[in-house]
Structure formats: C-alpha cells, structure tokens
Scaffold this motif. Structure first.
Motif, PDB file in Angstrom:
ATOM      1  N   ASN A   1      -9.851  -3.596 -27.230  1.00 43.14           N
ATOM      2  CA  ASN A   1      -9.574  -2.001 -26.893  1.00 43.14           C
ATOM      3  C   ASN A   1     -10.243  -1.489 -25.378  1.00 43.14           C
ATOM      4  O   ASN A   1     -10.217  -0.737 -25.234  1.00 43.14           O
ATOM      5  CB  ASN A   1     -10.770  -1.307 -28.010  1.00 43.14           C
ATOM      6  CG  ASN A   1     -10.436  -1.573 -29.374  1.00 43.14           C
ATOM      7  OD1 ASN A   1      -9.189  -1.516 -29.938  1.00 43.14           O
ATOM      8  ND2 ASN A   1     -11.425  -1.636 -30.187  1.00 43.14           N
ATOM      9  N   THR A   2     -10.209  -2.747 -24.681  1.00 36.67           N
ATOM     10  CA  THR A   2     -10.923  -2.600 -23.197  1.00 36.67           C
ATOM     11  C   THR A   2      -9.242  -2.718 -22.428  1.00 36.67           C
ATOM     12  O   THR A   2      -8.865  -3.821 -22.644  1.00 36.67           O
ATOM     13  CB  THR A   2     -11.723  -3.476 -22.871  1.00 36.67           C
ATOM     14  OG1 THR A   2     -13.142  -3.069 -23.808  1.00 36.67           O
ATOM     15  CG2 THR A   2     -12.208  -3.063 -21.347  1.00 36.67           C
ATOM     16  N   ILE A   3      -9.106  -1.684 -21.571  1.00 38.83           N
ATOM     17  CA  ILE A   3      -7.972  -2.084 -20.847  1.00 38.83           C
ATOM     18  C   ILE A   3      -8.314  -2.914 -19.683  1.00 38.83           C
ATOM     19  O   ILE A   3      -9.195  -2.923 -18.891  1.00 38.83           O
ATOM     20  CB  ILE A   3      -7.505  -0.508 -20.059  1.00 38.83           C
ATOM     21  CG1 ILE A   3      -7.094   0.333 -21.165  1.00 38.83           C
ATOM     22  CG2 ILE A   3      -6.571  -0.801 -19.164  1.00 38.83           C
ATOM     23  CD1 ILE A   3      -6.947   1.723 -20.717  1.00 38.83           C
ATOM     24  N   PRO A   4      -7.601  -3.933 -19.366  1.00 38.43           N
ATOM     25  CA  PRO A   4      -7.730  -5.103 -18.538  1.00 38.43           C
ATOM     26  C   PRO A   4      -7.967  -4.596 -17.112  1.00 38.43           C
ATOM     27  O   PRO A   4      -7.049  -3.450 -16.942  1.00 38.43           O
ATOM     28  CB  PRO A   4      -6.515  -6.057 -18.611  1.00 38.43           C
ATOM     29  CG  PRO A   4      -5.896  -5.830 -19.783  1.00 38.43           C
ATOM     30  CD  PRO A   4      -6.274  -4.512 -20.066  1.00 38.43           C
ATOM     31  N   ILE A   5      -8.428  -4.979 -16.337  1.00 35.61           N
ATOM     32  CA  ILE A   5      -8.534  -4.437 -14.810  1.00 35.61           C
ATOM     33  C   ILE A   5      -7.166  -4.856 -14.074  1.00 35.61           C
ATOM     34  O   ILE A   5      -7.015  -6.078 -14.060  1.00 35.61           O
ATOM     35  CB  ILE A   5      -9.776  -5.099 -13.970  1.00 35.61           C
ATOM     36  CG1 ILE A   5     -10.931  -4.851 -14.712  1.00 35.61           C
ATOM     37  CG2 ILE A   5      -9.931  -4.604 -12.449  1.00 35.61           C
ATOM     38  CD1 ILE A   5     -12.027  -5.719 -14.245  1.00 35.61           C
ATOM     39  N   PRO A   6      -6.677  -3.879 -13.408  1.00 33.87           N
ATOM     40  CA  PRO A   6      -5.358  -4.108 -13.019  1.00 33.87           C
ATOM     41  C   PRO A   6      -5.482  -4.475 -11.561  1.00 33.87           C
ATOM     42  O   PRO A   6      -6.343  -4.167 -10.949  1.00 33.87           O
ATOM     43  CB  PRO A   6      -4.728  -2.755 -12.897  1.00 33.87           C
ATOM     44  CG  PRO A   6      -5.660  -1.562 -12.775  1.00 33.87           C
ATOM     45  CD  PRO A   6      -6.898  -2.424 -13.550  1.00 33.87           C
ATOM     46  N   SER A   7      -4.386  -5.304 -10.953  1.00 31.24           N
ATOM     47  CA  SER A   7      -4.385  -5.664  -9.594  1.00 31.24           C
ATOM     48  C   SER A   7      -3.893  -4.533  -8.688  1.00 31.24           C
ATOM     49  O   SER A   7      -3.269  -3.615  -9.090  1.00 31.24           O
ATOM     50  CB  SER A   7      -3.522  -6.848  -9.584  1.00 31.24           C
ATOM     51  OG  SER A   7      -3.809  -7.792 -10.123  1.00 31.24           O
ATOM     52  N   SER A   8      -4.242  -4.334  -7.453  1.00 29.67           N
ATOM     53  CA  SER A   8      -3.959  -3.271  -6.519  1.00 29.67           C
ATOM     54  C   SER A   8      -3.935  -3.587  -5.163  1.00 29.67           C
ATOM     55  O   SER A   8      -4.590  -4.533  -4.795  1.00 29.67           O
ATOM     56  CB  SER A   8      -4.774  -2.029  -6.986  1.00 29.67           C
ATOM     57  OG  SER A   8      -6.218  -2.659  -6.528  1.00 29.67           O
ATOM     58  N   ILE A   9      -3.111  -3.145  -4.491  1.00 35.63           N
ATOM     59  CA  ILE A   9      -2.905  -3.106  -3.067  1.00 35.63           C
ATOM     60  C   ILE A   9      -2.949  -1.917  -2.191  1.00 35.63           C
ATOM     61  O   ILE A   9      -2.281  -0.954  -2.842  1.00 35.63           O
ATOM     62  CB  ILE A   9      -1.540  -3.997  -2.570  1.00 35.63           C
ATOM     63  CG1 ILE A   9      -1.580  -5.232  -3.226  1.00 35.63           C
ATOM     64  CG2 ILE A   9      -1.425  -3.912  -1.112  1.00 35.63           C
ATOM     65  CD1 ILE A   9      -0.128  -5.952  -2.982  1.00 35.63           C
ATOM     66  N   SER A  10      -3.785  -1.684  -1.357  1.00 38.81           N
ATOM     67  CA  SER A  10      -3.886  -0.433  -0.558  1.00 38.81           C
ATOM     68  C   SER A  10      -4.051  -0.617   0.653  1.00 38.81           C
ATOM     69  O   SER A  10      -4.378  -1.764   1.257  1.00 38.81           O
ATOM     70  CB  SER A  10      -5.261   0.331  -1.001  1.00 38.81           C
ATOM     71  OG  SER A  10      -6.561  -0.344  -0.894  1.00 38.81           O
ATOM     72  N   PHE A  11      -3.707   0.502   1.660  1.00 39.16           N
ATOM     73  CA  PHE A  11      -3.806   0.458   2.886  1.00 39.16           C
ATOM     74  C   PHE A  11      -4.585   1.448   3.477  1.00 39.16           C
ATOM     75  O   PHE A  11      -4.763   2.592   2.976  1.00 39.16           O
ATOM     76  CB  PHE A  11      -2.401   0.576   3.375  1.00 39.16           C
ATOM     77  CG  PHE A  11      -1.386  -0.482   3.137  1.00 39.16           C
ATOM     78  CD1 PHE A  11      -1.205  -1.391   3.809  1.00 39.16           C
ATOM     79  CD2 PHE A  11      -0.375  -0.472   2.060  1.00 39.16           C
ATOM     80  CE1 PHE A  11      -0.359  -2.783   3.621  1.00 39.16           C
ATOM     81  CE2 PHE A  11       0.240  -1.440   1.662  1.00 39.16           C
ATOM     82  CZ  PHE A  11       0.436  -2.369   2.246  1.00 39.16           C
ATOM     83  N   GLY A  12      -5.229   1.497   4.689  1.00 38.55           N
ATOM     84  CA  GLY A  12      -6.308   2.427   5.087  1.00 38.55           C
ATOM     85  C   GLY A  12      -6.287   2.384   6.670  1.00 38.55           C
ATOM     86  O   GLY A  12      -6.095   1.310   7.284  1.00 38.55           O
ATOM     87  N   VAL A  13      -7.110   3.381   7.056  1.00 39.28           N
ATOM     88  CA  VAL A  13      -7.389   3.573   8.549  1.00 39.28           C
ATOM     89  C   VAL A  13      -8.924   4.082   8.575  1.00 39.28           C
ATOM     90  O   VAL A  13      -9.241   5.014   7.686  1.00 39.28           O
ATOM     91  CB  VAL A  13      -6.370   4.763   9.148  1.00 39.28           C
ATOM     92  CG1 VAL A  13      -6.699   4.556  10.470  1.00 39.28           C
ATOM     93  CG2 VAL A  13      -5.021   4.239   8.925  1.00 39.28           C
ATOM     94  N   ASN A  14      -9.719   3.420   9.436  1.00 38.44           N
ATOM     95  CA  ASN A  14     -10.776   3.858   9.644  1.00 38.44           C
ATOM     96  C   ASN A  14     -10.699   4.331  11.139  1.00 38.44           C
ATOM     97  O   ASN A  14     -10.627   3.851  12.093  1.00 38.44           O
ATOM     98  CB  ASN A  14     -11.799   2.592   9.759  1.00 38.44           C
ATOM     99  CG  ASN A  14     -11.999   1.844   8.338  1.00 38.44           C
ATOM    100  OD1 ASN A  14     -11.965   0.639   8.251  1.00 38.44           O
ATOM    101  ND2 ASN A  14     -12.491   2.757   7.503  1.00 38.44           N
ATOM    102  N   VAL A  15     -11.483   5.641  11.287  1.00 33.66           N
ATOM    103  CA  VAL A  15     -11.339   6.336  12.533  1.00 33.66           C
ATOM    104  C   VAL A  15     -12.786   6.888  12.835  1.00 33.66           C
ATOM    105  O   VAL A  15     -13.431   7.382  12.130  1.00 33.66           O
ATOM    106  CB  VAL A  15     -10.406   7.493  12.360  1.00 33.66           C
ATOM    107  CG1 VAL A  15     -10.434   8.332  13.770  1.00 33.66           C
ATOM    108  CG2 VAL A  15      -8.939   7.237  12.164  1.00 33.66           C
ATOM    109  N   THR A  16     -13.135   6.588  14.102  1.00 32.25           N
ATOM    110  CA  THR A  16     -14.483   6.998  14.532  1.00 32.25           C
ATOM    111  C   THR A  16     -14.233   7.819  15.655  1.00 32.25           C
ATOM    112  O   THR A  16     -13.541   7.504  16.817  1.00 32.25           O
ATOM    113  CB  THR A  16     -15.220   5.569  14.920  1.00 32.25           C
ATOM    114  OG1 THR A  16     -15.435   5.073  13.972  1.00 32.25           O
ATOM    115  CG2 THR A  16     -16.744   6.199  15.341  1.00 32.25           C
ATOM    116  N   LEU A  17     -14.466   9.342  15.699  1.00 32.11           N
ATOM    117  CA  LEU A  17     -14.323  10.070  16.627  1.00 32.11           C
ATOM    118  C   LEU A  17     -15.399  10.061  17.816  1.00 32.11           C
ATOM    119  O   LEU A  17     -16.360   9.567  17.487  1.00 32.11           O
ATOM    120  CB  LEU A  17     -14.264  11.576  16.025  1.00 32.11           C
ATOM    121  CG  LEU A  17     -13.410  11.887  14.937  1.00 32.11           C
ATOM    122  CD1 LEU A  17     -13.464  13.169  14.441  1.00 32.11           C
ATOM    123  CD2 LEU A  17     -11.943  11.625  15.479  1.00 32.11           C
TER     124      LEU A  17
END
Length: 279
Positions: free
Chosen positions: A263-279
């Motif tokens: 009854n537990t949903i398996p943990i899916p695979s995922s790919i993400s992109f991001g940007v770290n900005v320091t002003l």
C-alpha cells in the motif's frame, strides 16, 4: 478498562563513521565518508495479560526475541508424490503440488503450535557511503546507503507466484509445479487455497538486503571575473538526480526493496536542475 505497561526491552547497538579528506592538489580535492550502524532489541519481560498482542503462541513466547520478529510456519518444499502426501502429518488441504509445512512439535498434525520465530525485520547492518569531489570549478557529490542481513516478508511473492481470480498474475506462475516440472519451488496453480498457503510462513521471507544510489549532484561555479560583471557574489548551476537505482537480491519481487508494504508508493526517480545565486 485496565491499563498495563507492555514489554520490557533490552536495546543494544553501535554506530561508526570514518571519513578521509584529500586536500586540493592539482586542482583536485575529495572527501570519502563511510558509516555503519547496527541495532538489536530483545524483550526480557512481558506481562501475561498482554502476551497475545505480541508474536508467539501457547508454547513459544516472544521473550528473548526481538519485538520485530516474524512468527509463522516453516515450509519443507512441495509435495511431489501421493506417497509424500500420505506419509506427512495431518495437514488440511495438503496434496500433490501444494506447499508442505513442517511439524515442529512432532504431534503429527499441522496447526498453530507449529509456528516458529523466523527471524526479525531488523537488518544486521545499515550503512552509507558519501563521496564529494571538487575539480577546478566543478563539484560532484554522490550518496548511497543500504542495509545488509535483512529478512523481509515480501507480499509481492504472493502476487508473483499465485493465481488470484481475474487479476493479472506475475511471471512466477509460468514456473509453477506441474507433473512435468516437479522440481519447482512454486506450488501448482489453483484458484482455491484449501492448503492455506497465504498464511505467514518462510515461503514469503526473502533476502531484503539492498543498496540504493540515493543522490548524485554535479555542479559548476562560475569564475569570480564573470560574476563581478553581472554584479553577483557567486553563481553556481547544478544538475541533481535522486533515487537513481538500487541493487537487491534476486529473491525480491517488488518495485522498491525499501518499501515492502504493497500500500506504500515506491520512491520515484527524479532529475532536477537548479541555480544557486549569492547577491
């Protein structure tokens, strides 16, 4: 209503972490961290009034065992001939091609008193590995973890090996016992369960050890000369992948060895992109 304290338990365990850091040389530096831990529990005292709330029967108490123990029947292969059926203990529903259960107390009948402690769902070892690498402007981080020496009650064995009316069936049924396939460990196909083969038994216990590559991240930090031009203190772009793959035993039939509950949903695979900005 009477309130009672439950079991008294003894808990033991250990944790260990080792880390190695290589200082930057030729624009390369890295850190490797390995950790491991183990936990054991044992019930040392149990009030008689609450014993029925814990695994066990009239002859076998959970005292001295883990609270997370698996309690059920021990199997002894598949009946191959009528002679084997006739010579075995009184087991309702027994027959050629059916699972044979062990008569542990020797009373020549299979009943609730033949159940036994089949192990615990606690792993013998939990471990993880983390690697961080930096080379010039690039950085890479890899993290994985898993468990070893774990016995798991895998409900997907049932979905794989048994026919369930009009439901879809798993590939295990193609290797089920037949007179032409007498060495199979999977019982003969049947729409009825007169032998009560859905009972808790070691037939459903599998090696539930696994290793998961949980996270990989690759990043690039732009040079200071570039960030000054666009009036930023720091700019980093990255790609991150989660739950990439896992390694499990061949016995495991389900979609995710970390989540044995159907009854537990398996943990899916995922790919993400991001940007770290320091002003």
């Amino acid at each position: 209503m009477q309130w009672l304290n439950g079991a008294t338990k003894e808990n033991k365990g250990w944790e260990l972490a080792l880390s190695y850091y290589k200082a930057k040389e030729n624009d390369l530096s890295y850190t490797v961290t390995l950790s491991g831990s183990q936990f054991k529990d044992k019930i040392t005292e149990l009030p008689e009034e609450v014993r029925t709330a814990y695994p066990g029967n009239a002859e076998k108490s959970i005292v001295g065992h883990s609270q997370l123990s698996i309690f059920g029947y021990r199997t002894d292969g598949i009946f191959k001939t009528q002679q084997e059926v006739d010579e075995h203990a009184d087991q309702p529903g027994k027959g050629i091609g059916r699972i044979r259960y062990k008569d542990l107390n020797g009373d020549n009948k299979i009943d609730a008193l033949d159940q036994d402690f089949l192990g615990t769902t606690l792993p013998k070892l939990e471990y993880s590995l983390k690697i961080d690498v930096e080379y010039k402007n690039f950085d890479c981080s890899i993290f994985g973890s898993g468990v070893a020496g774990k016995t798991g009650y895998d409900p997907y064995v049932y979905f794989n090996d048994f026919v369930r009316g009009r439901d879809n069936v798993g590939p295990g049924v193609f290797d089920a016992w037949t007179p032409q396939n007498m060495d199979s460990s999977i019982p003969a196909l049947s729409l009825s369960d007169n032998n009560n083969e859905t009972r808790v038994s070691d037939y459903y216990n599998i090696n539930a050890s696994y290793f998961k590559l949980r996270n990989v991240q690759l990043g690039y930090t732009f040079n200071k000369s570039f960030t000054d031009k666009i009036k930023l203190e720091k700019l980093r772009v990255y790609c991150m992948a989660d739950n990439l793959f896992w390694i499990s035993s061949k016995e495991f039939k389900g979609p995710d060895p970390e989540r044995l509950d159907v009854n537990t949903i398996p943990i899916p695979s995922s790919i993400s992109f991001g940007v770290n900005v320091t002003l």
